[in-house]
Write a protein that holds these residues in place. Structure first.
Motif, PDB file in Angstrom:
ATOM      1  N   ASN A  83     118.745   2.410  45.201  1.00 59.06           N
ATOM      2  CA  ASN A  83     118.587   1.869  43.850  1.00 59.06           C
ATOM      3  C   ASN A  83     117.432   2.586  43.147  1.00 59.06           C
ATOM      4  O   ASN A  83     116.323   2.076  43.027  1.00 59.06           O
TER       5      ASN A  83
ATOM      6  N   LYS B 167     123.985   0.816  30.823  1.00 58.42           N
ATOM      7  CA  LYS B 167     124.671   1.487  31.927  1.00 58.42           C
ATOM      8  C   LYS B 167     123.686   1.697  33.068  1.00 58.42           C
ATOM      9  O   LYS B 167     122.504   1.944  32.857  1.00 58.42           O
ATOM     10  N   ASP B 168     124.221   1.613  34.332  1.00 54.28           N
ATOM     11  CA  ASP B 168     123.414   1.909  35.516  1.00 54.28           C
ATOM     12  C   ASP B 168     124.250   2.803  36.415  1.00 54.28           C
ATOM     13  O   ASP B 168     125.314   2.393  36.908  1.00 54.28           O
TER      14      ASP B 168
ATOM     15  N   GLU C  14     125.594   2.441  42.417  1.00 54.33           N
ATOM     16  CA  GLU C  14     126.858   1.803  42.769  1.00 54.33           C
ATOM     17  C   GLU C  14     126.595   0.449  43.416  1.00 54.33           C
ATOM     18  O   GLU C  14     125.484   0.151  43.867  1.00 54.33           O
TER      19      GLU C  14
ATOM     20  N   ARG D   9     125.894  -3.373  44.036  1.00 54.82           N
ATOM     21  CA  ARG D   9     124.965  -4.306  43.410  1.00 54.82           C
ATOM     22  C   ARG D   9     123.834  -3.569  42.694  1.00 54.82           C
ATOM     23  O   ARG D   9     123.242  -4.089  41.764  1.00 54.82           O
TER      24      ARG D   9
ATOM     25  N   GLN E 280     124.969  -3.338  39.093  1.00 56.70           N
ATOM     26  CA  GLN E 280     125.379  -4.531  38.339  1.00 56.70           C
ATOM     27  C   GLN E 280     124.223  -4.967  37.433  1.00 56.70           C
ATOM     28  O   GLN E 280     123.104  -5.175  37.908  1.00 56.70           O
TER      29      GLN E 280
ATOM     30  N   THR F 195     122.509  -7.456  34.332  1.00 58.92           N
ATOM     31  CA  THR F 195     122.474  -8.712  33.573  1.00 58.92           C
ATOM     32  C   THR F 195     121.445  -8.571  32.457  1.00 58.92           C
ATOM     33  O   THR F 195     120.531  -7.744  32.536  1.00 58.92           O
TER      34      THR F 195
ATOM     35  N   ILE G  67     125.806 -12.039  31.115  1.00 60.01           N
ATOM     36  CA  ILE G  67     126.829 -11.211  31.755  1.00 60.01           C
ATOM     37  C   ILE G  67     127.451 -10.248  30.752  1.00 60.01           C
ATOM     38  O   ILE G  67     127.522  -9.036  30.977  1.00 60.01           O
TER      39      ILE G  67
ATOM     40  N   ASP H 127     119.155  -4.759  36.983  1.00 51.75           N
ATOM     41  CA  ASP H 127     120.215  -4.568  37.984  1.00 51.75           C
ATOM     42  C   ASP H 127     119.979  -5.513  39.153  1.00 51.75           C
ATOM     43  O   ASP H 127     118.978  -6.237  39.219  1.00 51.75           O
ATOM     44  N   ASP H 128     120.929  -5.510  40.122  1.00 53.74           N
ATOM     45  CA  ASP H 128     120.900  -6.465  41.225  1.00 53.74           C
ATOM     46  C   ASP H 128     120.439  -5.800  42.519  1.00 53.74           C
ATOM     47  O   ASP H 128     120.746  -6.270  43.612  1.00 53.74           O
TER      48      ASP H 128
END
Length: 755
Positions: free
Chosen positions: A251, A281-282, A285, A287, A290, A292, A309, A335-336
């Motif tokens: 990440n 955009k991230d 890949e 999580r 992803q 929020t 979301i 991101d997650d």
């Protein structure tokens, strides 16, 4: 024995002193004993053999020497110690032979301990001699390097630092020698892109050569080569291995906003209206990619709601442009990943105006004053109204509503400035009341309001003082005393009070020569005048009243300064030098002198004359032009210069003034006199016996001229045909050049010329 094996002696026998004797020869043989061991010429030796040589091949010949003789000097060879049974030695000849085939892959080097022993009786073990033999087996490159695997897949995280060990390759080679089994590694990338990896050529370690980024390159396929280092390049062998390196995601990318940071919404939209769609955009890949959305700040009054979301931003309450026309929302995209990465964006939401506000004047009554007699366009007052709307809805237009006297004014519709449309006269109308000044906005529908204006016309000092004449011409002499009055000026003003009181002043530069009495208007001199410095003054006199605005009028003063004969003529030089050739005819110009007189008219006209130094009237001067000429012929030999000729320059004023100058006149020589000998004849008596080179006599001549004209040269022009004499052309000295003979020539007559 080793030094001398046979000794030969001669033995002689003699009786008493008898001359007769007898002799015999005795041969003594020195018998050898075993006192010398065998000796090798070197303590060690080295040979190289090929592994292809068959058994029985001689690889080395050992040789030792023994100084003894017979059996004591006979040598037998043996291998005292050996690492292998691959070799044997002939005990008599010392030849070392292969007993079997040797392989470099098994053993590359053999060391033999060869001993030499003599055959003496008894043999002495202390006499045992040895040599060390090192045998190298030459290898043939008949094995290729090889990898244990055909294909390798390796995974590595993208955030590892440059130089991180990825994998260690270990290839094998069955050859025995160093170079044939020494392996060098290299690699080749298959997709022809930039290679982010580096392999150590000796150790086979694969490391990162540049930062890895999974988002740019997800995997790399390499071919790794292992090649031996045989001396001959054509003999080298290699093997290859296909390698796939998979870049594992970390990440390492924060979300990045792709939606605009600006949004616009009308102030009259309903609650729940979609204002903006926030998107980020991230490139990671799973999580890690992803995203929020959340509002960090700027939404303290809860005017908006953000779906974490979808990124949809909607209104949570009614908006009012006049209360708040712009919101700055700090939005975060998260991101997650672990740890999570984020990005922020300041989203500016502009609330667009709707025309829901009426313009309002800052005052309901405007009071002001303006002076009379001002040109049309004179600023009167500026009215101002405000409209809380924005854009066209707040853009105001101003106008005057019809009423008494409104035609004398004009209003700027854009900024509310009221100006005069005609010149105002307080005596005609002193007060204007303009009712119903109006403004309206440009919204749809338009909104408007009105205000009142109260205007007072102020009195102006509209009459200026006036002189009786616009220009005065005055003439005064330059010897007028300081403080003299040259003119009494007077001006009149139809105004009353302070507006009618006249004060006088001068403008323009009078060069400190004149001043004016501010109350009476009398113009007086303030210094002595000099026409030669300044002959005319032109300046203006001003008449002003005493009102605040100082209305005034001017008149031009032209003062002419008349001349007085107060300057004598002045020569350009007090001392002149001139020259003239002798023998010139009378009236020849010598020099022209100039004298100037700063006065004017007859006071400045100059006449020239000769004051002294001209006793014989030798010179004349033109009284008007100052040209000095000869009056008689001049003779350099008589008078070479005239040093004290004094000239006089006089003006024609009353009384007349004058000055003098002295002239030095040099008479230049002309070659008008021939040389003259000191005697017309020279008689000289000499003996015929005087030697050659003797001084005979010296002639001399004089010339009344000067300089080069008086330089004399001598020459014999006749009587010296036989060359008996020599004449010095400069000194006139005569010397003898040939022997004299009285019986041959009793007399010489020489004609000498002086030039």
């Amino acid at each position: 024995h080793e030094a001398q094996s046979v000794v030969v002696l001669t033995v002689q026998s003699q009786l008493g002193n008898s001359p007769v004797y007898s002799s015999t020869q005795v041969n003594i043989s020195v018998t050898d004993i075993n006192d010398n061991p065998p000796v090798f010429p070197t303590k060690s030796d080295k040979v190289t053999i090929s592994h292809t040589q068959p058994p029985g091949t001689a690889v080395y010949i050992a040789h030792a020497e023994d100084k003894d003789s017979g059996l004591n000097g006979a040598i037998k060879y043996s291998i005292a110690s050996k690492q292998s049974d691959a070799f044997s030695i002939d005990p008599s000849l010392g030849v070392v032979n292969l007993t079997r085939t040797v392989f470099a892959e098994k053993q590359q080097e053999y060391t033999l301990h060869i001993a030499a022993e003599d055959c003496g009786t008894p043999p002495l073990t202390s006499l045992l001699i040895t040599v060390f033999l090192s045998i190298d087996v030459e290898d043939k490159n008949d094995h290729s390097p090889y990898f244990q695997d055909d294909f390798v897949v390796i995974g590595i995280e993208e955030n590892v630092p440059v130089g991180t060990l990825v994998y260690t390759f270990n290839a094998k080679d069955g050859d025995g020698s160093f170079l044939n089994s020494k392996i060098e590694y290299s690699l080749e990338i298959s997709n022809m892109g930039e290679n982010p990896f580096l392999i150590h050529p000796l150790y086979g370690t694969l490391t990162t050569a540049s930062p890895l980024d999974r988002e740019i390159t997800r995997s790399v396929v390499l071919t790794v080569f292992a090649e031996d280092q045989a001396i001959n390049l054509t003999d080298r062998r290699l093997d290859s291995l296909a390698v796939k390196i998979v870049i594992l995601d970390v990440n390492d990318n924060s979300p990045s906003f792709v939606s605009s940071p600006l949004s616009y919404v009308m102030e009259n939209v309903e609650v729940g209206f979609l204002v903006h769609h926030i998107t980020a955009k991230d490139p990671d890949e799973g999580r890690n990619g992803q995203v929020t959305y959340h509002i960090l700040s700027g939404n303290e009054n809860k005017a908006f709601v953000l779906d974490k979301i979808t990124g949809h931003l909607t209104t949570a309450q009614f908006l009012d442009h006049e209360v708040q026309e712009c919101y700055s929302l700090t939005v975060i995209a998260l991101d997650d990943g672990n740890p999570a990465l984020s990005a922020t964006q300041v989203l500016t939401v502009t609330v667009l105006d709707v025309n829901d506000e009426t313009p309002v004047f800052l005052k309901q009554l405007y009071e002001t004053a303006v002076h009379e007699n001002q040109d049309p366009g004179e600023f009167v007052v500026r009215v101002e109204a405000v409209d809380r709307d924005a854009g066209l809805n707040s853009l105001l237009l101003y106008e005057i509503l019809p009423g008494a006297g409104y035609e004398k004014f004009k209003m700027n519709s854009d900024n509310g400035e009221l100006v005069t449309a005609a010149s105002l006269d307080r005596e005609t109308q002193e007060v204007f009341s303009i009712k119903g000044s109006s403004c309206h906005d440009l919204g749809s529908p338009s909104r408007s309001s009105t205000a009142q204006l109260h205007l007072t016309v102020l009195d102006e000092n509209d009459h200026s003082p006036l002189f009786a004449k616009t220009q005065y011409h005055i003439s005064v002499t330059e010897d007028l005393e300081e403080g003299s009055t040259i003119l009494d000026l007077s001006a009149s003003d139809e105004d009353a009070g302070l507006n009618g009181e006249v004060m006088y002043s001068l403008i323009d530069d009078t060069y400190g020569a004149f001043a004016i009495d501010s109350v009476t208007g009398s113009i007086i001199t303030t210094k002595a005048l000099d026409r030669e410095t300044k002959s005319q003054y032109t300046f203006r006199a001003v008449a002003s009243d005493c009102s605040t605005h100082f209305p005034r009028s001017t008149t031009v003063m032209a003062v002419l300064i008349r001349d007085v004969n107060d300057n004598a003529p002045k020569f350009e030089q007090s001392y002149y030098k001139a020259s003239v050739w002798e023998g010139q005819s009378p009236k020849t110009d010598i020099i022209q002198v100039f004298a100037t007189d700063l006065d004017s008219g007859l006071n400045g006209e100059t006449e020239y004359s000769i004051l002294s130094g001209n006793e014989n009237a030798t010179f004349l001067i033109d009284s008007a032009r100052g040209i000095l000429t000869t009056n008689t012929g001049l003779d350099y030999e008589n008078t070479s210069s005239y040093r004290f000729l004094v000239l006089l320059a006089s003006d024609r004023g009353t009384p007349s003034l004058n000055s003098t100058a002295t002239v030095l006149i040099t008479v230049l020589d002309v070659n008008d006199n021939p040389p003259v000998f000191s005697s017309p004849e020279y008689h000289v008596h000499v003996k015929e016996s005087i030697p050659i080179g003797s001084h005979i006599t010296e002639v001399s001549a004089k010339d009344c001229d000067a300089g080069a004209n008086a330089e004399i040269t001598y020459a014999i022009i006749s009587g010296n045909e036989r060359g008996h004499f020599h004449l010095d052309g400069t000194t006139g000295s005569v010397t003898l050049m040939k022997t004299l003979d009285y019986e041959d020539t009793m007399k010489f007559t020489l004609v000498i010329q002086a030039t």
